[in-house]
Design a protein around this motif. Structure first.
Motif, PDB file in Angstrom:
ATOM      1  N   PHE A  52      42.461  40.882  40.736  1.00 21.55           N
ATOM      2  CA  PHE A  52      41.183  41.259  40.157  1.00 21.55           C
ATOM      3  C   PHE A  52      40.150  40.245  40.605  1.00 21.55           C
ATOM      4  O   PHE A  52      40.485  39.154  41.061  1.00 21.55           O
ATOM      5  N   THR A  53      38.890  40.625  40.516  1.00 26.41           N
ATOM      6  CA  THR A  53      37.819  39.747  40.982  1.00 26.41           C
ATOM      7  C   THR A  53      36.780  39.533  39.889  1.00 26.41           C
ATOM      8  O   THR A  53      36.607  40.357  38.998  1.00 26.41           O
ATOM      9  N   PHE A  54      36.135  38.379  39.982  1.00 29.07           N
ATOM     10  CA  PHE A  54      34.963  38.075  39.186  1.00 29.07           C
ATOM     11  C   PHE A  54      33.804  38.068  40.175  1.00 29.07           C
ATOM     12  O   PHE A  54      33.487  37.033  40.764  1.00 29.07           O
ATOM     13  N   ASP A  55      33.212  39.241  40.381  1.00 29.65           N
ATOM     14  CA  ASP A  55      32.170  39.370  41.400  1.00 29.65           C
ATOM     15  C   ASP A  55      31.018  38.400  41.189  1.00 29.65           C
ATOM     16  O   ASP A  55      30.522  37.797  42.139  1.00 29.65           O
ATOM     17  N   ASP A  56      30.604  38.227  39.945  1.00 29.77           N
ATOM     18  CA  ASP A  56      29.459  37.356  39.681  1.00 29.77           C
ATOM     19  C   ASP A  56      29.761  35.885  39.938  1.00 29.77           C
ATOM     20  O   ASP A  56      28.863  35.085  40.157  1.00 29.77           O
ATOM     21  N   LEU A  57      31.049  35.515  39.960  1.00 36.18           N
ATOM     22  CA  LEU A  57      31.436  34.131  40.229  1.00 36.18           C
ATOM     23  C   LEU A  57      31.977  33.936  41.642  1.00 36.18           C
ATOM     24  O   LEU A  57      32.195  32.807  42.070  1.00 36.18           O
ATOM     25  N   LEU A  59      34.975  34.831  42.607  1.00 33.89           N
ATOM     26  CA  LEU A  59      36.384  34.467  42.495  1.00 33.89           C
ATOM     27  C   LEU A  59      37.270  35.697  42.601  1.00 33.89           C
ATOM     28  O   LEU A  59      36.921  36.768  42.102  1.00 33.89           O
ATOM     29  N   GLU A  60      38.419  35.526  43.235  1.00 37.21           N
ATOM     30  CA  GLU A  60      39.450  36.561  43.256  1.00 37.21           C
ATOM     31  C   GLU A  60      40.761  35.928  42.815  1.00 37.21           C
ATOM     32  O   GLU A  60      41.115  34.839  43.276  1.00 37.21           O
ATOM     33  N   VAL A  61      41.460  36.597  41.908  1.00 33.11           N
ATOM     34  CA  VAL A  61      42.743  36.118  41.427  1.00 33.11           C
ATOM     35  C   VAL A  61      43.800  37.136  41.832  1.00 33.11           C
ATOM     36  O   VAL A  61      43.659  38.325  41.550  1.00 33.11           O
ATOM     37  N   THR A  62      44.829  36.665  42.514  1.00 29.19           N
ATOM     38  CA  THR A  62      45.911  37.532  42.977  1.00 29.19           C
ATOM     39  C   THR A  62      47.225  37.036  42.399  1.00 29.19           C
ATOM     40  O   THR A  62      47.518  35.840  42.442  1.00 29.19           O
ATOM     41  N   TYR A  63      48.004  37.968  41.855  1.00 29.65           N
ATOM     42  CA  TYR A  63      49.330  37.665  41.329  1.00 29.65           C
ATOM     43  C   TYR A  63      50.356  38.316  42.236  1.00 29.65           C
ATOM     44  O   TYR A  63      50.236  39.485  42.579  1.00 29.65           O
ATOM     45  N   THR A  64      51.371  37.558  42.629  1.00 30.08           N
ATOM     46  CA  THR A  64      52.403  38.057  43.526  1.00 30.08           C
ATOM     47  C   THR A  64      53.760  37.546  43.062  1.00 30.08           C
ATOM     48  O   THR A  64      53.889  36.384  42.674  1.00 30.08           O
ATOM     49  N   SER A  79      41.146  32.428  44.670  1.00 29.11           N
ATOM     50  CA  SER A  79      40.343  32.228  45.871  1.00 29.11           C
ATOM     51  C   SER A  79      38.893  32.028  45.461  1.00 29.11           C
ATOM     52  O   SER A  79      38.319  32.845  44.743  1.00 29.11           O
ATOM     53  N   ASP A  80      38.318  30.944  45.939  1.00 30.60           N
ATOM     54  CA  ASP A  80      36.949  30.605  45.600  1.00 30.60           C
ATOM     55  C   ASP A  80      36.218  30.185  46.872  1.00 30.60           C
ATOM     56  O   ASP A  80      36.359  29.057  47.339  1.00 30.60           O
ATOM     57  N   ASN A  81      35.465  31.126  47.435  1.00 31.84           N
ATOM     58  CA  ASN A  81      34.687  30.844  48.642  1.00 31.84           C
ATOM     59  C   ASN A  81      35.515  30.196  49.747  1.00 31.84           C
ATOM     60  O   ASN A  81      35.147  29.177  50.313  1.00 31.84           O
ATOM     61  N   GLY A  82      36.660  30.797  50.059  1.00 29.84           N
ATOM     62  CA  GLY A  82      37.494  30.316  51.146  1.00 29.84           C
ATOM     63  C   GLY A  82      38.520  29.270  50.764  1.00 29.84           C
ATOM     64  O   GLY A  82      39.407  28.957  51.539  1.00 29.84           O
ATOM     65  N   GLN A  83      38.420  28.703  49.575  1.00 33.98           N
ATOM     66  CA  GLN A  83      39.416  27.731  49.114  1.00 33.98           C
ATOM     67  C   GLN A  83      40.377  28.439  48.175  1.00 33.98           C
ATOM     68  O   GLN A  83      39.966  29.254  47.355  1.00 33.98           O
TER      69      GLN A  83
END
Length: 92
Positions: A52-57, A59-64, A79-83
């Motif tokens: 899921f993503t926090f478009d306004d921030l 951020l993307e969070v991925t669970y695997t 994931s936060d701007n490439g980091q």
């Protein structure tokens, strides 16, 4: 461990470690579900993924689910701007 290099564990220590991992896994899943409304209970097999993503921030969070030598782990990657930061917790 007394520092002598012997890393063998007693059955009780192994049980404690497994219990601790299961509690942390359940706690993490409950926190994520409560805060973000994400239900990862369907993630059971290696390779299963949800995100899921926090478009306004930005951020993307991925669970695997990842298979390891000691069992499956639920890995969350933020994931936060490439980091990226990843945290894995045993689920078996």
């Amino acid at each position: 461990n007394d520092g002598s290099g012997d890393t063998s564990q007693t059955d009780f220590e192994i049980f404690q470690e497994q219990l601790r991992r299961r509690v942390l896994s359940a706690l993490t899943s409950n926190i994520v579900s409560s805060i973000y409304g994400v239900d990862n209970s369907a993630l059971v097999n290696p390779g299963d993924t949800s995100s899921f993503t926090f478009d306004d921030l930005g951020l993307e969070v991925t669970y695997t689910i990842v298979a390891t030598d000691t069992g499956n782990q639920l890995c969350s990657t933020i994931s936060d701007n490439g980091q990226e930061n990843t945290l894995c917790i045993p689920v078996d």
